[in-house]
Design a protein around this motif. Structure first.
Motif, PDB file in Angstrom:
ATOM      1  N   GLU A   9       0.751  -1.069   0.014  1.00 21.82           N
ATOM      2  CA  GLU A   9      -0.010  -0.096   0.022  1.00 21.82           C
ATOM      3  C   GLU A   9       1.043   1.225   0.013  1.00 21.82           C
ATOM      4  N   LEU A  10       1.977   1.092   0.860  1.00 17.58           N
ATOM      5  CA  LEU A  10       2.734   2.473   1.045  1.00 17.58           C
ATOM      6  C   LEU A  10       3.442   2.613  -0.428  1.00 17.58           C
ATOM      7  N   VAL A  11       3.932   1.769  -1.172  1.00 17.10           N
ATOM      8  CA  VAL A  11       4.562   1.741  -2.284  1.00 17.10           C
ATOM      9  C   VAL A  11       3.433   2.105  -3.561  1.00 17.10           C
ATOM     10  N   SER A  12       2.392   1.395  -3.557  1.00 17.44           N
ATOM     11  CA  SER A  12       1.455   1.929  -4.279  1.00 17.44           C
ATOM     12  C   SER A  12       1.040   3.488  -4.289  1.00 17.44           C
ATOM     13  N   ILE A  15       3.706   6.052  -5.420  1.00 14.18           N
ATOM     14  CA  ILE A  15       4.193   6.040  -6.980  1.00 14.18           C
ATOM     15  C   ILE A  15       2.797   6.865  -7.366  1.00 14.18           C
ATOM     16  N   VAL A  16       1.562   6.740  -7.000  1.00 15.21           N
ATOM     17  CA  VAL A  16       0.364   7.782  -7.463  1.00 15.21           C
ATOM     18  C   VAL A  16       0.630   8.979  -6.991  1.00 15.21           C
ATOM     19  N   LEU A  17       1.156   9.272  -5.908  1.00 15.37           N
ATOM     20  CA  LEU A  17       1.248  10.778  -5.551  1.00 15.37           C
ATOM     21  C   LEU A  17       2.487  11.429  -6.261  1.00 15.37           C
ATOM     22  N   ALA A 132      -4.943   2.198   3.899  1.00 14.39           N
ATOM     23  CA  ALA A 132      -4.968   2.588   5.290  1.00 14.39           C
ATOM     24  C   ALA A 132      -4.316   3.896   5.445  1.00 14.39           C
ATOM     25  N   SER A 133      -4.863   4.955   6.386  1.00 12.07           N
ATOM     26  CA  SER A 133      -4.273   6.250   6.422  1.00 12.07           C
ATOM     27  C   SER A 133      -2.912   6.281   6.569  1.00 12.07           C
ATOM     28  N   LEU A 138       2.695   8.203   5.292  1.00 11.85           N
ATOM     29  CA  LEU A 138       4.094   7.810   5.012  1.00 11.85           C
ATOM     30  C   LEU A 138       4.273   8.007   3.761  1.00 11.85           C
ATOM     31  N   ALA A 139       3.700   7.740   2.664  1.00 10.99           N
ATOM     32  CA  ALA A 139       3.902   7.950   1.298  1.00 10.99           C
ATOM     33  C   ALA A 139       4.143   9.308   1.000  1.00 10.99           C
ATOM     34  N   LEU A 140       3.045  10.324   1.298  1.00 11.84           N
ATOM     35  CA  LEU A 140       3.406  11.735   1.439  1.00 11.84           C
ATOM     36  C   LEU A 140       4.544  12.402   1.925  1.00 11.84           C
ATOM     37  N   ILE A 141       4.745  11.792   3.157  1.00 12.93           N
ATOM     38  CA  ILE A 141       6.200  12.468   3.741  1.00 12.93           C
ATOM     39  C   ILE A 141       7.378  12.249   2.899  1.00 12.93           C
TER      40      ILE A 141
END
Length: 198
Positions: A9-12, A15-17, A132-133, A138-141
Motif C-alpha cells: 500500500e505504501l509503495v502504491s 507512486i500515485v502521489l 490505510a491512512s 507515510l507515502a506523502l512524507i
C-alpha cells in the motif's frame, strides 16, 4: 510493526502521489521563476505543501462543503493558473507580477497549484477510500522529502543545462503545461456543467 502498515500500500500510494505531484516536471518552472528574480524557498514550499495536503486529507470534504466549493471547481481554478503559467513560458511575458511585500514565488505558483493543487487533493481523497491512512501519510512524507531535495537542487540543474538548454526546456514544458491545463479544464468543466443541470 506499525498498526495498519502495509509495504505494498505504501509503495502504491507513493507512486500515485509521485506521478501527480510531478516535481521533476516543475523544474523548468522553478528555474524560470528564479531567473526572473523571484525567490523560491525549498523548505517553506515543502512544509506548507505538506501541511495543506495533510489538512485536506483529513478535512477536505468538510472544507469544500463549508465554502460550497466542489473538487471540480478547485480543478478548474488550478487549470486557469497553470494556463497562465504556460503562457508566461511560451510567450516570454510576465503575468504573475507579484507586486506585494513578499517578493517570492513560494506560495503561488509553486505550492498552489504545482505541489498542493487540485490533482493532489483529489488523489488523496481517492487513496483514502482504498488504503490505510498510515500508509498514505507515510507515502506523502516520502514524496515531500523528494520534493525538498529537487527544489533545493534546481540551481545545480540550471548550471548543468546552461541558458540555451533551459530556454529550450522552458518552451517544451510550456506546451506540456498548456496541454495539462486544457485537459484539467475540459475534464472538470464537464462535471461542473452536469452538476448545474441537475
Amino acid at each position: 510493526m506499525f498498526v495498519g502498515f502495509d509495504l505494498q500500500e505504501l509503495v502504491s500510494a507513493f507512486i500515485v502521489l509521485f506521478a501527480v505531484i510531478d516535481i521533476i516536471g516543475s523544474i523548468p518552472i522553478i528555474i524560470n521563476l528564479k531567473q526572473r528574480g523571484k525567490g523560491v524557498n525549498a523548505m517553506k514550499a515543502t512544509v506548507i505543501s505538506f501541511l495543506l495536503l495533510l489538512g485536506f486529507f483529513y478535512a477536505g470534504d468538510m472544507m469544500l462543503k463549508l465554502f460550497h466549493v466542489d473538487i471540480a471547481s478547485f480543478a478548474v481554478a488550478g487549470a486557469f493558473v497553470i494556463f497562465l503559467m504556460s503562457l508566461e513560458m511560451l510567450l516570454d511575458v510576465e503575468i504573475f507580477k507579484n507586486q506585494g511585500p513578499i517578493k517570492e514565488a513560494t506560495l503561488v505558483p509553486l505550492v498552489f497549484p504545482l505541489l498542493a493543487g487540485a490533482g493532489a487533493f483529489t488523489t488523496l481523497l481517492s487513496l483514502r477510500a482504498e488504503y490505510a491512512s498510515f500508509n498514505i501519510i507515510l507515502a506523502l512524507i516520502l514524496n515531500m522529502v523528494w520534493v525538498y531535495f529537487v527544489v533545493k537542487m534546481t540551481d545545480r540543474v540550471e548550471r548543468f543545462l546552461g541558458k540555451g538548454g533551459i530556454y529550450i526546456i522552458r518552451k517544451f514544458f510550456g506546451i506540456i503545461l498548456l496541454a495539462i491545463s486544457v485537459r484539467l479544464f475540459t475534464a472538470n468543466i464537464t462535471l461542473l456543467m452536469e452538476a448545474l443541470n441537475k
